[in-house]
Design a protein around this motif. Sequence first.
Motif, PDB file in Angstrom:
ATOM      1  N   TYR A  29       4.904   1.370  -7.199  1.00  0.00           N
ATOM      2  CA  TYR A  29       3.897   2.373  -6.860  1.00  0.00           C
ATOM      3  C   TYR A  29       2.591   1.676  -6.494  1.00  0.00           C
ATOM      4  CZ  TYR A  29       7.033   5.626  -9.321  1.00  0.00           C
ATOM      5  OH  TYR A  29       8.118   6.374  -9.727  1.00  0.00           O
ATOM      6  N   PRO A  30       1.932   2.070  -5.412  1.00  0.00           N
ATOM      7  CA  PRO A  30       0.700   1.382  -5.000  1.00  0.00           C
ATOM      8  C   PRO A  30      -0.507   1.755  -5.857  1.00  0.00           C
ATOM      9  CG  PRO A  30       1.172   3.188  -3.512  1.00  0.00           C
ATOM     10  CD  PRO A  30       2.339   3.099  -4.453  1.00  0.00           C
ATOM     11  N   HIS A  31      -1.539   1.005  -5.688  1.00  0.00           N
ATOM     12  CA  HIS A  31      -2.829   1.238  -6.351  1.00  0.00           C
ATOM     13  C   HIS A  31      -3.303   2.674  -6.128  1.00  0.00           C
ATOM     14  CE1 HIS A  31      -6.888   0.476  -7.710  1.00  0.00           C
ATOM     15  NE2 HIS A  31      -7.403   0.695  -6.523  1.00  0.00           N
ATOM     16  N   LEU A  32      -3.661   3.348  -7.223  1.00  0.00           N
ATOM     17  CA  LEU A  32      -4.214   4.698  -7.248  1.00  0.00           C
ATOM     18  C   LEU A  32      -3.216   5.802  -6.901  1.00  0.00           C
ATOM     19  CD1 LEU A  32      -7.851   4.223  -5.857  1.00  0.00           C
ATOM     20  CD2 LEU A  32      -7.028   4.174  -8.235  1.00  0.00           C
ATOM     21  N   LYS A  86      -6.321  -2.093   0.787  1.00  0.00           N
ATOM     22  CA  LYS A  86      -7.211  -1.539   1.778  1.00  0.00           C
ATOM     23  C   LYS A  86      -8.596  -2.171   1.674  1.00  0.00           C
ATOM     24  CE  LYS A  86      -4.878   2.943   2.096  1.00  0.00           C
ATOM     25  NZ  LYS A  86      -5.032   4.406   1.922  1.00  0.00           N
ATOM     26  N   GLY A  87      -8.928  -2.616   0.472  1.00  0.00           N
ATOM     27  CA  GLY A  87     -10.249  -3.198   0.292  1.00  0.00           C
ATOM     28  C   GLY A  87     -10.253  -4.707   0.283  1.00  0.00           C
ATOM     29  N   GLU A  93       1.874   0.030 -10.139  1.00  0.00           N
ATOM     30  CA  GLU A  93       2.869   0.033 -11.220  1.00  0.00           C
ATOM     31  C   GLU A  93       4.224  -0.343 -10.632  1.00  0.00           C
ATOM     32  OE1 GLU A  93       3.425   2.943 -14.806  1.00  0.00           O
ATOM     33  OE2 GLU A  93       4.519   3.788 -13.114  1.00  0.00           O
ATOM     34  N   GLU A  94       4.962  -1.133 -11.389  1.00  0.00           N
ATOM     35  CA  GLU A  94       6.285  -1.572 -10.948  1.00  0.00           C
ATOM     36  C   GLU A  94       7.263  -1.306 -12.083  1.00  0.00           C
ATOM     37  OE1 GLU A  94       8.052  -5.723  -9.076  1.00  0.00           O
ATOM     38  OE2 GLU A  94       5.888  -5.390  -9.193  1.00  0.00           O
ATOM     39  N   GLY A 135       0.795  -1.218   0.000  1.00  0.00           N
ATOM     40  CA  GLY A 135       0.000   0.000   0.000  1.00  0.00           C
ATOM     41  C   GLY A 135       0.828   1.267   0.000  1.00  0.00           C
ATOM     42  N   ILE A 136       2.167   1.138  -0.039  1.00  0.00           N
ATOM     43  CA  ILE A 136       3.032   2.315  -0.042  1.00  0.00           C
ATOM     44  C   ILE A 136       4.027   2.220  -1.197  1.00  0.00           C
ATOM     45  CG2 ILE A 136       2.853   2.630   2.457  1.00  0.00           C
ATOM     46  CD1 ILE A 136       5.695   1.453   2.671  1.00  0.00           C
TER      47      ILE A 136
END
Length: 259
Positions: A229-232, A257-258, A205-206, A43-44
């Motif tokens: 890079y995390p989601h959104l 988170k979801g 994204e990686e 998430g980070i």
Amino acid sequence: MLRYTLLIWPTKPGLLAFWHPNKIRTTRIKNVQKSLRIRDDFGIKVVCRSSDYRWVSSPMSGVTRMMLDRIGNEIARATTIVRYAPNSRFSSHVHSGGEEYYVLSGLFADEHGQYPSGTYVRNPIGTKHTPQIGNEGATIFVKLHQFSPEDTAQKVISTQQRKWQPRLEPGLQIMPLHKYRTEKVFLLKSAPNIKFNTHEHVGGEEILVLEGTLYDESGAYPKGSWIRYPHLSRHTPFTKSDGALIYTKTGHLPDLKGS
């Protein structure tokens, strides 16, 4: 019936995570051996430059690893740079969660063929091989246990022989390597002094910087840098005088988170 694949994922201790493109479910188990966890917070944003590399010996002689992210011990959900000494060997193994790799240098080989620098390979769940390294040695960027069970495409792509495609943004070229549902893998080549469009990372994204230097509003990422890079998340990449060639994977990280 939905088919799930077992992931070694950043869940709470004592939980196993099972992945399907539409959801993740977890199951509690007892007496779980504590697994190795490296950069396991998806998430980070995380950054690892070549100056941060710490090589760790593998159980096989002549094989060392830079663990970029990992959840698990020898069987793990892992993203790793693996360095093979000349004439080294790795034991035969089955890809129980799939294997995807890009040859960074040298010549990687197995009983199915030889894969020089710039080769992209996908070995889906259930495939098997025995790596064999010659006089040159080899270094690969590899991702394990990150396949959907339905993603069964086996690929060997020589990026040195494939043509580049122009992007809409001037100065950018793309080479698609794989696509499955939301997941995309591609090479992106930027000319010097190019500003990319600002974009949001739906599904994360990686990036692994193969040549030159990539920049964004947070810093500089020279050759060898790995960024997740995390989601959104959002950013606006750009290049300077040396341009950049990057290996990119998008849409493969869930919204934790979801989940």
